[in-house]
Design an enzyme around this catalytic site. Structure first.
Site, mmCIF file in Angstrom:
data_model
loop_
_atom_site.group_PDB
_atom_site.id
_atom_site.type_symbol
_atom_site.label_atom_id
_atom_site.label_comp_id
_atom_site.label_asym_id
_atom_site.label_seq_id
_atom_site.Cartn_x
_atom_site.Cartn_y
_atom_site.Cartn_z
ATOM 1 N N ARG A 57 0.857 -1.185 0.000
ATOM 2 C CA ARG A 57 0.000 0.000 0.000
ATOM 3 C C ARG A 57 0.893 1.234 0.000
ATOM 4 N NH1 ARG A 57 -3.361 -2.865 -1.499
ATOM 5 N NH2 ARG A 57 -5.463 -3.251 -0.692
ATOM 6 N N HIS A 64 -1.420 -0.129 -9.618
ATOM 7 C CA HIS A 64 -2.062 -1.047 -8.661
ATOM 8 C C HIS A 64 -2.633 -2.288 -9.377
ATOM 9 C CE1 HIS A 64 -4.063 -1.230 -4.456
ATOM 10 N NE2 HIS A 64 -3.917 -2.448 -4.955
ATOM 11 N N GLU A 103 -4.369 7.314 -5.202
ATOM 12 C CA GLU A 103 -4.608 6.577 -6.451
ATOM 13 C C GLU A 103 -5.890 7.074 -7.101
ATOM 14 O OE1 GLU A 103 -4.425 2.349 -5.732
ATOM 15 O OE2 GLU A 103 -2.366 2.468 -5.031
HETATM 16 P P1 NAD Z 1 -1.278 -11.576 4.919
HETATM 17 O O1 NAD Z 1 -2.256 -11.171 5.969
HETATM 18 O O2 NAD Z 1 -1.193 -13.003 4.527
HETATM 19 O O3 NAD Z 1 0.184 -11.084 5.345
HETATM 20 C C1 NAD Z 1 0.450 -9.860 5.972
HETATM 21 C C2 NAD Z 1 1.638 -10.074 6.899
HETATM 22 O O4 NAD Z 1 1.974 -8.820 7.490
HETATM 23 C C3 NAD Z 1 1.333 -11.040 8.066
HETATM 24 O O5 NAD Z 1 2.312 -12.049 8.124
HETATM 25 C C4 NAD Z 1 1.351 -10.156 9.302
HETATM 26 O O6 NAD Z 1 1.825 -10.814 10.460
HETATM 27 C C5 NAD Z 1 2.288 -9.039 8.856
HETATM 28 N N1 NAD Z 1 2.095 -7.807 9.606
HETATM 29 C C6 NAD Z 1 0.939 -7.181 9.899
HETATM 30 N N2 NAD Z 1 1.178 -6.067 10.617
HETATM 31 C C7 NAD Z 1 2.511 -5.980 10.762
HETATM 32 C C8 NAD Z 1 3.370 -5.065 11.403
HETATM 33 N N3 NAD Z 1 2.883 -4.004 12.041
HETATM 34 N N4 NAD Z 1 4.698 -5.295 11.367
HETATM 35 C C9 NAD Z 1 5.191 -6.395 10.747
HETATM 36 N N5 NAD Z 1 4.430 -7.301 10.121
HETATM 37 C C10 NAD Z 1 3.111 -7.099 10.130
HETATM 38 O O7 NAD Z 1 -1.614 -10.651 3.659
HETATM 39 P P2 NAD Z 1 -1.087 -10.832 2.170
HETATM 40 O O8 NAD Z 1 -2.081 -11.595 1.391
HETATM 41 O O9 NAD Z 1 0.315 -11.296 2.199
HETATM 42 O O10 NAD Z 1 -1.162 -9.308 1.682
HETATM 43 C C11 NAD Z 1 -0.328 -8.308 2.221
HETATM 44 C C12 NAD Z 1 -0.748 -6.938 1.729
HETATM 45 O O11 NAD Z 1 -0.507 -6.828 0.324
HETATM 46 C C13 NAD Z 1 -2.247 -6.665 1.847
HETATM 47 O O12 NAD Z 1 -2.616 -6.226 3.130
HETATM 48 C C14 NAD Z 1 -2.463 -5.592 0.813
HETATM 49 O O13 NAD Z 1 -2.296 -4.304 1.379
HETATM 50 C C15 NAD Z 1 -1.362 -5.832 -0.206
HETATM 51 N N6 NAD Z 1 -1.896 -6.320 -1.487
HETATM 52 C C16 NAD Z 1 -1.625 -5.599 -2.609
HETATM 53 C C17 NAD Z 1 -2.105 -6.025 -3.843
HETATM 54 C C18 NAD Z 1 -1.812 -5.274 -5.101
HETATM 55 O O14 NAD Z 1 -2.593 -5.354 -6.051
HETATM 56 N N7 NAD Z 1 -0.715 -4.572 -5.178
HETATM 57 C C19 NAD Z 1 -2.906 -7.182 -3.910
HETATM 58 C C20 NAD Z 1 -3.137 -7.910 -2.756
HETATM 59 C C21 NAD Z 1 -2.627 -7.450 -1.552
#
Ligand code: NAD
Length: 319
Positions: free
Chosen positions: A237, A285, A266
């Site tokens: 993000r 994105h 965005e």
């Molecule tokens: P997920 O929930 O499987 O993984 C997120 C990880 O972040 C977890 O392991 C969690 O423990 C860790 N985390 C949370 N807060 C934290 C903190 N304060 N410090 C350290 N680690 C922390 O989610 P995911 O499926 O891996 O997705 C991650 C992110 O990717 C989503 O939240 C989203 O914002 C982003 N995303 C972007 C796109 C895109 O199109 N670019 C698509 C999907 C997801």
């Protein structure tokens, strides 16, 4: 009478077809952008389900939907939804964990290769009649043998790490929750504190959600810890990175490049300073933007909605 569902993101005829083919229950689907402004209130009043990707779901929208049973996100980052209000109103907000992880992982690897081999720059130059066969060799690299540092090691982080490892990198990571030993061992991944990841990695990729505690996680101090040859990939993000600090770091060669899919605002503003750099690969994105991910995500979303239709508790509730 069939249930009513509002889909909030913009649609093309092809997207509608995929969406409707995943709706096994034959719901009445309303497309937010096709509803005239004056009629939106009435449609909200009758809606049973909200289905949304990235559009904002506000307090007012939730309060205007008294029959709403559930908000289903097609994806995992729920920062566009007013979760607090939904909770107060007793409406579950659900995500589709893992369904788009492979697509985001593949984009991450694509951005790394693009920056390491200057694909965006050389593509433009070659099409413009330049033949830069030798000019960039000493600043182009193999991914093989480099250290890939992950900030956030959830579903996307792990899928990316598997692919990066296959290219011959050493994996280091920071997450607030350590991965299980079996997974760490499978990739020989090393857990480290955030600053250590930043100091040791040649490639840093961001995979944490946007939360109050992750907003601005990567600022001037953090960028200054990175190697001058390192690159930063943000497919998470936009607001996790201080974009002005990143632009300053790139201008002063504090780091070597960046791949950015997610932006603080965005669509990205035309005057965003990051757009001016040749060593920035910019995308709109599209991390999860493949037909494969879309099908997986929609199938999971409609299966979850079907549970609620049958009077069951939905899965993957975030509030
Ligand atoms: P997920 O929930 O499987 O993984 C997120 C990880 O972040 C977890 O392991 C969690 O423990 C860790 N985390 C949370 N807060 C934290 C903190 N304060 N410090 C350290 N680690 C922390 O989610 P995911 O499926 O891996 O997705 C991650 C992110 O990717 C989503 O939240 C989203 O914002 C982003 N995303 C972007 C796109 C895109 O199109 N670019 C698509 C999907 C997801």
């Amino acid at each position: 009478m069939s249930s009513k569902l509002i889909y909030f993101n913009k649609v093309t005829p092809a997207l509608k077809k995929i969406l409707e083919s995943n709706d096994s229950r034959g719901m009445q689907i309303f497309y937010w952008h096709e509803i005239p402004e004056g009629e939106r209130k009435n449609v909200l009043k009758e809606a049973d389900y909200f289905l949304v990707a990235t559009e904002k779901i506000t307090k007012e929208m939730l309060q205007s939907a008294p029959k709403l049973k559930m908000v289903q996100k097609t994806g995992v980052g729920v920062d566009n939804i007013d979760i607090k209000t939904a909770k107060e109103l007793g409406i579950p907000v659900c995500k589709t964990p893992g369904a788009n992880a492979i697509s985001v992982a593949e984009l991450t690897i694509g951005m790394i290769l693009s920056l390491y081999r200057k694909l965006n720059l050389l593509d433009k130059a070659t099409k413009n009649g330049q033949w830069l066969m030798w000019e960039h060799r000493l600043t182009s690299y193999e991914v093989y043998g480099k250290t890939h540092g992950f900030i956030g090691f959830g579903k996307i982080g792990k899928e990316t790490a598997k692919r990066s490892k296959a290219l011959g990198t050493k994996i280091i990571y920071y997450d607030k929750i350590r991965a299980d030993e079996e997974f760490e061992n499978s990739l020989d991944a090393k857990y480290m504190e955030l600053d250590e990841v930043l100091k040791n990695a040649d490639i840093v990729s961001l995979h944490v959600p946007l939360l109050p505690e992750t907003e601005g996680l990567i600022g001037k101090r953090e960028l200054s810890l990175m190697k001058p040859t390192a690159i930063l990939i943000n497919v998470s993000r936009g607001k996790i990175v201080d974009e002005n600090a990143l632009a300053e770091a790139l201008a002063n060669n504090v780091i070597a490049g960046a791949g950015i899919d997610a932006w603080s605002s965005e669509p990205v503003e035309r005057d965003n300073p990051l757009l001016a750099f040749d060593n920035v690969v910019a995308t709109p994105h599209i991390g999860a933007g493949t037909k494969d991910a879309l099908n997986r995500v929609l199938s999971m979303a409609f299966q979850n909605i079907a549970l609620v239709e049958k009077g069951k508790t939905p899965m993957y509730v975030v509030n």
